[in-house]
Design an enzyme around this catalytic site. Structure first.
Site, PDB file in Angstrom:
ATOM      1  N   LEU A  70      12.305  -8.707   6.736  1.00 21.44           N
ATOM      2  CA  LEU A  70      12.549  -8.013   8.095  1.00 21.44           C
ATOM      3  C   LEU A  70      13.294  -6.627   7.802  1.00 21.44           C
ATOM      4  CD1 LEU A  70      13.191 -11.042  10.415  1.00 21.44           C
ATOM      5  CD2 LEU A  70      11.020  -9.847   9.876  1.00 21.44           C
ATOM      6  N   ASP A  98       9.488   0.625   5.080  1.00 23.46           N
ATOM      7  CA  ASP A  98      10.374   0.084   5.902  1.00 23.46           C
ATOM      8  C   ASP A  98      11.259   1.090   6.895  1.00 23.46           C
ATOM      9  OD1 ASP A  98       9.280  -2.133   4.539  1.00 23.46           O
ATOM     10  OD2 ASP A  98      11.077  -2.174   3.397  1.00 23.46           O
ATOM     11  N   GLY A 102      16.970 -10.169   2.808  1.00 21.45           N
ATOM     12  CA  GLY A 102      15.789 -11.021   1.919  1.00 21.45           C
ATOM     13  C   GLY A 102      14.973 -11.866   2.885  1.00 21.45           C
ATOM     14  N   THR A 114       0.921  -1.218   0.024  1.00 20.04           N
ATOM     15  CA  THR A 114       0.091   0.147  -0.048  1.00 20.04           C
ATOM     16  C   THR A 114       0.964   1.317   0.071  1.00 20.04           C
ATOM     17  OG1 THR A 114      -0.007  -0.346   2.353  1.00 20.04           O
ATOM     18  CG2 THR A 114      -1.869  -1.016   1.311  1.00 20.04           C
ATOM     19  N   SER A 143      16.175  -5.618   6.192  1.00 20.58           N
ATOM     20  CA  SER A 143      17.465  -5.525   6.647  1.00 20.58           C
ATOM     21  C   SER A 143      18.125  -4.344   5.940  1.00 20.58           C
ATOM     22  CB  SER A 143      18.350  -6.600   6.330  1.00 20.58           C
ATOM     23  OG  SER A 143      18.099  -7.118   5.135  1.00 20.58           O
TER      24      SER A 143
HETATM   25  C1  GLA Z   1       9.050  -4.083   0.879  1.00 25.80           C
HETATM   26  C2  GLA Z   1       9.117  -2.716   0.536  1.00 25.80           C
HETATM   27  C3  GLA Z   1       8.183  -1.875   1.174  1.00 25.80           C
HETATM   28  C4  GLA Z   1       6.773  -2.165   0.918  1.00 25.80           C
HETATM   29  C5  GLA Z   1       6.705  -3.702   1.144  1.00 25.80           C
HETATM   30  C6  GLA Z   1       5.401  -4.258   0.824  1.00 25.80           C
HETATM   31  O1  GLA Z   1       9.152  -4.393   2.286  1.00 25.80           O
HETATM   32  O2  GLA Z   1      10.453  -2.401   0.822  1.00 25.80           O
HETATM   33  O3  GLA Z   1       8.263  -0.410   0.521  1.00 25.80           O
HETATM   34  O4  GLA Z   1       6.310  -1.994  -0.624  1.00 25.80           O
HETATM   35  O5  GLA Z   1       7.606  -4.650   0.514  1.00 25.80           O
HETATM   36  O6  GLA Z   1       4.390  -3.747   1.703  1.00 25.80           O
END
Ligand code: GLA
Length: 357
Positions: free
Chosen positions: A114, A168, A111, A21, A116
């Site tokens: 979480l 993230d 990968g 989203t 990283s």
């Molecule tokens: C990865 C991307 C985020 C986000 C998620 C899915 O973690 O780095 O920006 O798009 O996927 O929600």
């Protein structure tokens, strides 16, 4: 001496709900976790005037080195792209930087879903900004964390080739103990929502499959959302309505339907958290997973196995987290529930910070 050493920790994140989203100006509900990346830095002033300042970096967990000119980082692959890109983007944004030797360590497998990479970018930003300020300002307090998240996203987009959003980095930068963060990506507003687990448990289970968003289907999904917006004549899927979405060609209809439904689920999850209704969160996790699997198509057989093993262990809800195409799954267990072997407890923790060096 102040300004010669710096050390920072940036946490990884778990997204409770609101997947794919962020780059659709939607809503998400992540939290920072206890594990993350630590970067230690030592200023390396040039020995002679006119000599070129350099950055050296050592990735302890990988046992790998890198070295490059501070003024001219060149593109590279793997973890080196994050370091070089962060240095270049900080310089471009006007941060004063000095030559440095960096050491990177941490407990987040790359990968595994979480974050990283975001944790690495954010920790690098904090130490490099602190070193460059030569101890003259309280960098951790003065930095605009939302601007820093944008800077880190440019590293991902332009240096690593992953067209990821801001989820993230914002989670790592704004994390708070005992709270999930309701993020509205249209206005980049971050609101803490109390996440009181009591005797309930949230766990992550690694599917064992590693993803690289620069080469997984992630960029393709993002491009599909752009195409859906063009066909709908809207700036983002946040502005799309379900009737118009129903008329889109496949697979764009399913992609957009996921995003609309996921935004709704975030709002429902916020209401459930405020009402301490964790059973309702479980049902929302299941609905999110179903949509990510069937509409957004980011699940894989290894991810499905991991979700199944959480459900067999009586999770009240389970879903793939992060970008998908491998990585980790999240499970919610009611009091007395027994997560399967290999599952690790996660709970909301503090955001990125400088630590005593
Ligand atoms: C990865 C991307 C985020 C986000 C998620 C899915 O973690 O780095 O920006 O798009 O996927 O929600």
């Amino acid at each position: 001496m102040p300004g010669e050493h710096s050390r920072a920790f940036a946490p990884g994140r778990v997204n409770l709900i609101g997947e794919h989203t962020d780059y659709n100006q939607g809503l998400a509900l992540p939290f920072a976790i206890a594990d993350g990346v630590t970067v230690s830095a030592q200023a390396e002033p040039v020995a002679m005037p006119g000599e070129e300042a350099r950055v050296s970096a050592f990735a302890r967990d990988l046992g790998e080195h890198d070295e490059f000119a501070l003024a001219d980082p060149q593109p590279a692959a793997g973890w080196r792209a994050f370091v070089r890109g962060t240095v270049a983007e900080l310089a471009r944004a006007g941060f004063p930087l000095v030559g440095a030797s960096l050491e990177i360590s941490g407990g987040l497998p790359p990968g595994a879903g979480l974050s990283s990479s975001a944790a690495l970018e954010v920790a690098l930003c904090l130490v490099l900004a602190e070193l460059g300020s030569q101890g003259e300002s309280d960098v951790a307090k003065e930095l605009d964390r939302t601007e820093l998240a944008r800077l880190c996203a440019r590293v991902e987009n332009d240096w690593v080739g992953a067209h990821t959003g801001l989820l993230d980095q914002l989670a790592s930068l704004y994390g708070a103990p005992d709270a999930a963060l309701c993020i509205d990506f249209r206005v980049l507003a971050v609101e803490q929502v109390p996440l009181r687990l009591g005797d309930w448990r949230l766990v992550v289970l690694d599917s064992g499959e590693r993803h690289v968003h620069a080469s997984s289907g992630y960029n393709q999904r993002r491009a599909e959302c752009v195409r859906a917006c063009q066909l709908l004549g809207v700036e983002s899927l946040r502005d799309a309505d379900s009737v118009a979405v129903a008329g889109l060609p496949e697979p764009l209809r399913r992609r957009a339907q996921h995003v609309l439904g996921e935004n709704e689920r975030v709002l429902e999850a916020v209401a459930a958290l405020r009402a301490d209704d964790l059973a309702a969160i479980g049902a929302l996790l299941d609905a999110s997973h179903e949509s990510l699997r069937d509409c957004y198509e980011v699940s894989t057989p290894a991810v499905e196995d991991a979700v199944a093993s959480l459900r067999q262990a009586s999770a009240v809800g389970a879903r793939v987290i992060g970008g998908g195409f491998g990585g980790s799954v999240l499970g919610l267990f009611a009091p007395g529930g027994k997560p399967p072997a290999g599952a690790c407890d996660v709970r909301p923790g503090a955001g990125a910070r400088l630590i005593d060096s």
